[in-house]
Design an enzyme around this catalytic site. Structure first.
Site, PDB file in Angstrom:
ATOM      1  N   GLY A   1      -5.786  -4.542  -2.750  1.00 11.10           N
ATOM      2  CA  GLY A   1      -4.845  -4.250  -3.829  1.00 11.10           C
ATOM      3  C   GLY A   1      -4.210  -2.892  -3.629  1.00 11.10           C
ATOM      4  O   GLY A   1      -4.738  -2.021  -2.930  1.00 11.10           O
TER       5      GLY A   1
ATOM      6  N   LYS B   1     -13.102  -4.962  10.191  1.00 10.12           N
ATOM      7  CA  LYS B   1     -13.761  -3.936   9.373  1.00 10.12           C
ATOM      8  C   LYS B   1     -15.203  -3.696   9.831  1.00 10.12           C
ATOM      9  O   LYS B   1     -15.663  -2.558   9.858  1.00 10.12           O
ATOM     10  CB  LYS B   1     -13.711  -4.345   7.897  1.00 10.12           C
ATOM     11  CG  LYS B   1     -12.277  -4.324   7.340  1.00 10.12           C
ATOM     12  CD  LYS B   1     -12.202  -5.011   5.992  1.00 10.12           C
ATOM     13  CE  LYS B   1     -10.798  -4.974   5.425  1.00 10.12           C
ATOM     14  NZ  LYS B   1     -10.628  -5.865   4.258  1.00 10.12           N
TER      15      LYS B   1
ATOM     16  N   ILE C   1     -13.337   1.763  -1.904  1.00  6.70           N
ATOM     17  CA  ILE C   1     -14.729   2.247  -1.816  1.00  6.70           C
ATOM     18  C   ILE C   1     -14.829   3.282  -0.692  1.00  6.70           C
ATOM     19  O   ILE C   1     -14.439   2.995   0.433  1.00  6.70           O
ATOM     20  CB  ILE C   1     -15.722   1.097  -1.472  1.00  6.70           C
ATOM     21  CG1 ILE C   1     -15.544  -0.088  -2.422  1.00  6.70           C
ATOM     22  CG2 ILE C   1     -17.152   1.594  -1.471  1.00  6.70           C
ATOM     23  CD1 ILE C   1     -16.387  -1.316  -2.027  1.00  6.70           C
TER      24      ILE C   1
ATOM     25  N   GLY D   1      -1.222 -10.749  -4.371  1.00  7.80           N
ATOM     26  CA  GLY D   1      -0.956  -9.662  -3.416  1.00  7.80           C
ATOM     27  C   GLY D   1      -2.197  -9.161  -2.705  1.00  7.80           C
ATOM     28  O   GLY D   1      -2.203  -8.055  -2.175  1.00  7.80           O
TER      29      GLY D   1
ATOM     30  N   GLY E   1     -11.104  -1.145   0.929  1.00  7.88           N
ATOM     31  CA  GLY E   1     -10.112  -0.611  -0.025  1.00  7.88           C
ATOM     32  C   GLY E   1     -10.509   0.710  -0.635  1.00  7.88           C
ATOM     33  O   GLY E   1     -10.623   1.723   0.056  1.00  7.88           O
TER      34      GLY E   1
ATOM     35  N   VAL F   1       0.834  -1.210   0.000  1.00  5.55           N
ATOM     36  CA  VAL F   1       0.000   0.000   0.000  1.00  5.55           C
ATOM     37  C   VAL F   1       0.868   1.259   0.000  1.00  5.55           C
ATOM     38  O   VAL F   1       0.617   2.216  -0.748  1.00  5.55           O
ATOM     39  CB  VAL F   1      -0.965  -0.004   1.218  1.00  5.55           C
ATOM     40  CG1 VAL F   1      -1.748   1.288   1.291  1.00  5.55           C
ATOM     41  CG2 VAL F   1      -1.908  -1.198   1.138  1.00  5.55           C
TER      42      VAL F   1
HETATM   43  N1  HSE Z   1      -6.494  -8.662   2.808  1.00  2.39           N
HETATM   44  C1  HSE Z   1      -7.507  -7.670   2.687  1.00  2.39           C
HETATM   45  C2  HSE Z   1      -8.577  -8.191   1.751  1.00  2.39           C
HETATM   46  C3  HSE Z   1      -6.901  -6.406   2.147  1.00  2.39           C
HETATM   47  O1  HSE Z   1      -8.370  -9.238   1.155  1.00  2.39           O
HETATM   48  O2  HSE Z   1      -9.613  -7.579   1.632  1.00  2.39           O
HETATM   49  C4  HSE Z   1      -7.712  -5.191   2.415  1.00  2.39           C
HETATM   50  O3  HSE Z   1      -8.040  -5.030   3.745  1.00  2.39           O
END
Ligand code: HSE
Length: 437
Positions: A305, A208, A139, A190, A137, A16
């Protein structure tokens, strides 16, 4: 347009962090043109030197393995943390806040575990913590909840908020891939966390939904309030049987509220194949939020990503830049601002009701189905569909049942009895069903 310069220090130059540096260095002109701010990347803090990133031209003398070179630099206005994990990220963030620097972080684990302490420290120091990149991510879901929907009592959140788990389930659904092979593919691309058990066992999703539901319901939700179950035990066969019944299997975060109670859970869920969430594939995330004024809303995009996450980090940098210009502290977010919805109780999953998919592996002989349905009937669990599948191994078969709506407590008690039967070969696989649109 006159440029207003804001100086940025970045901790972590991994996946990131690299995306953030790429945007700040390569799209400076676009950002200034759109916002009037010039975000200057002053220094990058790494664990060990030397470090460079192919294709990124950044003065090596400004990459440092001394965190103080960022934390104690009075010219740095905003600190970005993309290290992940609890320490040293937490200490760096606390020090940055004490130095009067705004913080931008993608670290959901840290905020889910230590949010109260960190938001209080930010408020004491008159600065903010921005965390858009920590959920879903690219959004802008935090912004949607905080700025788009404050007129609403939020009633329900359904989210596919782990890209890795969704990618794995998609591979298993579309190609019949085994779980371990699909996980290896997600890691190569990744998407997965450093420790992929966070993705597949649901911890990342739980972190989350802690953040989303605290913001939605105004209660500081703790991880231990959440029922958690990952996707390791789901097989391509379950996915195939679910499809035969008209369902898809997704790892969902579910938060439901009524007048006085909130229930939050993370588990593989069967949802109707025509529902919008059933059609969210690969690394994509989607969050459905139901508010009492707005009704149902849905947000969709790439949830993992490098560049999607970096896109959210840069949006946060610009929010922080605006605060620096406007001056004045902003109160901590709803859920952590001390004005809790004290009336709301967190309810255990044992009080929930749903339909259930049950897959038993049983001996293929007369009377087995009668025994199982007898136990279910004794617990007031009514069967909607029964499918007996082909042989699993010598003299054992898959028996798939779909129930009508039943109490979680009752189904768990019934399963303990069923799994104790001599003709039942393995523990039953249970998947909860949500009849969402
Ligand atoms: N490993 C997390 C996913 C990355 O796959 O959503 C983002 O938090």
């Amino acid at each position: 347009m006159s440029k207003r310069c804001v100086r940025v220090g970045l901790f972590g130059w991994g996946n990131v962090g690299t995306g953030v540096s790429r945007i700040l260095l390569e799209r400076a002109h676009l950002i200034t043109e759109k916002t009037g701010f010039q975000l200057e990347l002053v220094r990058i803090g790494v664990r060990r030197l030397p470090v460079s990133r192919p294709g990124i031209s950044f003065d090596p003398s400004r990459v440092s393995d001394h965190p103080e070179s960022i934390l104690n630099d009075p010219d740095i206005d905003i600190v970005v943390e993309t290290i992940g994990g609890i320490e040293p990220a937490k200490s760096y963030i606390l020090q940055a806040l004490q130095q009067g620097k705004h913080v931008v972080t993608a670290n959901k684990a840290l905020l889910a575990e230590c949010g109260e302490e960190l938001f209080a420290a930010a408020y004491r120091n008159g600065v903010n913590i921005h965390f858009e990149a920590s959920v879903a991510g690219g959004i802008p879901i935090i912004k949607a909840l905080r700025e788009g929907l404050p007129a609403n009592e939020i009633q329900t959140i359904y989210g596919i908020i782990n890209g890795t788990a969704n990618y794995i389930l998609t591979q298993m659904t579309e190609h019949g891939t085994e779980f371990e092979d699909a996980l290896a593919m997600a890691q190569e691309l990744g998407y997965a966390e450093t420790d992929p058990t966070f993705d597949v066992d649901g911890h990342d999703t739980a972190h989350k939904i802690v953040l989303l539901s605290s913001l939605a319901f105004g209660v500081p939700i703790q991880l231990e309030h959440i029922y958690l179950e990952g996707i390791r035990h789901i097989t391509p066969k379950d996915i195939q049987y679910a499809r035969e019944l008209g369902f898809m299997i997704k790892l969902l975060a579910i938060a439901k509220r009524d007048a006085k109670r909130v229930q939050i859970r993370v588990h593989p869920t069967m949802i109707p194949e025509r529902s919008m969430l059933a059609n969210v594939h690969d690394v994509f995330n989607a969050v459905c939020i139901v508010g009492d004024a707005v009704g149902t809303t849905m947000f969709y995009g790439r949830g993992a990503g490098q560049m999607p996450t970096a896109s959210a980090v840069v949006a946060d940098l610009l929010d922080a830049a605006q605060l620096i210009e406007g001056g004045g502290p902003v109160p901590p977010p709803y859920g952590w601002n001390g004005h809790c919805n004290h009336d709301i109780q967190i309810e255990s999953i044992s009080k929930s009701r749903s339909r259930y998919y049950l897959r038993h592996i049983v001996e293929d002989r007369p009377g087995v189905l009668a025994q199982i349905s007898g136990i279910l009937g004794a617990h007031q669990i009514s069967i909607a569909t029964v499918i007996q599948k082909e042989r699993h191994s010598e003299n054992s078969v898959h028996l798939v049942l779909m129930t009508h709506e039943a109490d979680e407590d009752s189904i768990q008690t019934a399963l303990r009895q069923i799994d104790g039967l001599e003709m039942v070969r393995e523990d039953t696989t249970l998947i909860r069903v949500e009849m969402i649109e």
